[in-house]
Scaffold this active site. Structure first.
Site, mmCIF file in Angstrom:
data_model
loop_
_atom_site.group_PDB
_atom_site.id
_atom_site.type_symbol
_atom_site.label_atom_id
_atom_site.label_comp_id
_atom_site.label_asym_id
_atom_site.label_seq_id
_atom_site.Cartn_x
_atom_site.Cartn_y
_atom_site.Cartn_z
ATOM 1 N N LYS A 9 33.199 39.279 52.392
ATOM 2 C CA LYS A 9 34.050 39.808 53.429
ATOM 3 C C LYS A 9 33.346 41.002 53.962
ATOM 4 C CE LYS A 9 38.136 38.250 50.738
ATOM 5 N NZ LYS A 9 39.495 38.553 49.904
ATOM 6 N N TYR A 49 44.506 31.941 56.374
ATOM 7 C CA TYR A 49 45.547 32.470 55.344
ATOM 8 C C TYR A 49 46.650 32.298 55.729
ATOM 9 C CZ TYR A 49 41.874 35.473 53.291
ATOM 10 O OH TYR A 49 40.424 35.960 52.556
ATOM 11 N N PHE A 57 51.770 42.016 52.754
ATOM 12 C CA PHE A 57 50.345 42.363 52.852
ATOM 13 C C PHE A 57 49.447 41.691 53.793
ATOM 14 C CE2 PHE A 57 50.793 39.904 49.135
ATOM 15 C CZ PHE A 57 49.877 39.026 49.228
ATOM 16 N N ARG A 85 34.429 29.964 41.595
ATOM 17 C CA ARG A 85 35.770 30.563 41.453
ATOM 18 C C ARG A 85 35.593 31.410 40.504
ATOM 19 N NH1 ARG A 85 40.155 31.216 44.864
ATOM 20 N NH2 ARG A 85 42.112 31.597 43.524
ATOM 21 N N THR A 91 41.928 37.610 41.273
ATOM 22 C CA THR A 91 42.308 38.649 42.571
ATOM 23 C C THR A 91 43.043 39.861 42.273
ATOM 24 O OG1 THR A 91 43.050 36.487 43.808
ATOM 25 C CG2 THR A 91 44.157 38.614 44.519
ATOM 26 N N ARG A 102 33.688 40.138 41.451
ATOM 27 C CA ARG A 102 34.892 41.354 41.579
ATOM 28 C C ARG A 102 34.775 42.396 40.299
ATOM 29 N NH1 ARG A 102 39.607 37.220 43.950
ATOM 30 N NH2 ARG A 102 38.962 37.386 46.007
ATOM 31 N N ASN A 112 38.026 43.266 48.089
ATOM 32 C CA ASN A 112 37.657 42.395 46.978
ATOM 33 C C ASN A 112 36.478 41.690 47.217
ATOM 34 O OD1 ASN A 112 38.762 40.534 48.249
ATOM 35 N ND2 ASN A 112 40.522 40.093 46.630
ATOM 36 N N HIS A 115 35.885 35.701 48.997
ATOM 37 C CA HIS A 115 36.773 34.814 48.811
ATOM 38 C C HIS A 115 36.057 33.415 48.472
ATOM 39 C CE1 HIS A 115 39.574 31.608 50.310
ATOM 40 N NE2 HIS A 115 38.822 31.109 50.744
ATOM 41 N N GLU A 126 38.336 24.175 54.056
ATOM 42 C CA GLU A 126 37.774 25.303 54.475
ATOM 43 C C GLU A 126 36.224 25.209 55.051
ATOM 44 O OE1 GLU A 126 38.380 28.159 51.046
ATOM 45 O OE2 GLU A 126 40.646 28.094 51.765
HETATM 46 P P1 CMP Z 1 41.661 36.464 48.522
HETATM 47 O O1 CMP Z 1 41.355 35.953 47.163
HETATM 48 O O2 CMP Z 1 40.852 36.429 49.573
HETATM 49 O O3 CMP Z 1 43.116 35.833 48.926
HETATM 50 C C1 CMP Z 1 44.235 36.530 49.620
HETATM 51 C C2 CMP Z 1 43.669 38.003 49.616
HETATM 52 O O4 CMP Z 1 45.023 38.854 49.952
HETATM 53 C C3 CMP Z 1 43.339 38.391 48.347
HETATM 54 O O5 CMP Z 1 42.004 37.886 48.311
HETATM 55 C C4 CMP Z 1 43.272 39.949 48.635
HETATM 56 O O6 CMP Z 1 42.373 40.518 49.003
HETATM 57 C C5 CMP Z 1 44.532 40.032 49.527
HETATM 58 N N1 CMP Z 1 45.711 40.955 48.912
HETATM 59 C C6 CMP Z 1 46.175 42.091 49.231
HETATM 60 N N2 CMP Z 1 47.126 42.445 48.413
HETATM 61 C C7 CMP Z 1 47.638 41.131 47.671
HETATM 62 C C8 CMP Z 1 48.475 41.029 46.757
HETATM 63 N N3 CMP Z 1 49.390 41.853 46.369
HETATM 64 N N4 CMP Z 1 48.402 40.032 45.926
HETATM 65 C C9 CMP Z 1 47.562 39.097 46.320
HETATM 66 N N5 CMP Z 1 46.434 39.306 47.161
HETATM 67 C C10 CMP Z 1 46.752 40.290 47.785
#
Ligand code: CMP
Length: 145
Positions: A9, A49, A57, A85, A91, A102, A112, A115, A126
Site C-alpha cells: 500500500k 474493495y 470507513f 496471508r 487486520t 503488520r 497497515n 493487502h 485479484e
Molecule cells: P485490508 O486487509 O487491505 O482490507 C480492508 C482494509 O480496510 C483493511 O486492510 C484496513 O486497512 C481497512 N480498514 C479500516 N478500518 C477498518 C475496520 N474497522 N475494519 C476492517 N478494516 C478496516
C-alpha cells in the site's frame, strides 16, 4: 502451486519498505511471478474493495489507496494464499503478532502496509485484476542456493 496477490500500500512506498517486504517473501522461498508499481484509480479501488464500499470507513480506504503509488505483486508457491496471508498478519491491531509484517511494521489499521488475497478463489480474481497474462512470468530458479 498457487498464485496470490499482494498489494504494498502507499504507506509501504512512503516508508521505503518495498524491499524489506519483498525480501520477506523471497526469503520464505516464495517466487515473484509478477511485480509492478502503479497508481490505484478510484474505479480500481471500488472494484477491489467492492465488498466494503458500503462500510463507513470505505471513504478512508479510497482516499488512502489512491494517495500515492502502490506495488502489486503476484506471488507463487505451495499453499501461497495461506502462507502469504499468515506472513502479513491479521487486520485488527489488537491481533498483530511480532514476526508478521503488520506486527513488525504497521502503524494503524488504516496504515497497515499490505493487502493479500483471502482465498484461492479470490486470489485468481485479484491476480487477474492487476496483471495481464503477459505480465506474469513462469521460470525455474536453477541458481537457487
Ligand atoms: P485490508 O486487509 O487491505 O482490507 C480492508 C482494509 O480496510 C483493511 O486492510 C484496513 O486497512 C481497512 N480498514 C479500516 N478500518 C477498518 C475496520 N474497522 N475494519 C476492517 N478494516 C478496516
Amino acid at each position: 502451486m498457487q498464485r496470490t496477490l499482494v498489494l504494498l500500500k502507499p504507506d509501504t512506498v512512503q516508508r521505503s519498505l518495498i524491499g524489506t517486504l519483498v525480501s520477506r517473501f523471497e526469503q520464505k522461498g516464495l517466487k515473484i511471478a509478477g511485480l509492478k508499481m502503479m497508481n490505484m484509480t478510484p474505479a480500481l479501488c471500488d472494484e477491489h474493495y467492492s465488498h466494503m464500499t458500503s462500510k463507513p470507513f470505505y471513504p478512508a480506504i479510497l482516499s488512502f489507496m489512491t494517495c500515492g503509488p502502490i506495488v502489486a505483486i503476484a506471488i507463487e508457491g505451495h499453499d501461497a494464499v495461506s502462507v502469504v496471508r499468515k506472513m502479513c498478519g491479521l487486520t485488527a491491531e489488537s491481533e498483530w503478532v511480532s514476526g508478521t509484517i503488520r506486527g513488525d511494521y504497521a502503524r494503524s489499521i488504516d496504515n497497515n502496509l499490505i493487502h493479500s488475497s483471502d482465498s484461492e478463489e479470490t486470489a485468481k480474481v485479484e491476480v487477474a485484476r492487476f496483471f495481464q497474462d503477459n505480465e506474469l512470468f513462469t521460470y525455474t530458479r536453477s541458481l537457487n542456493s
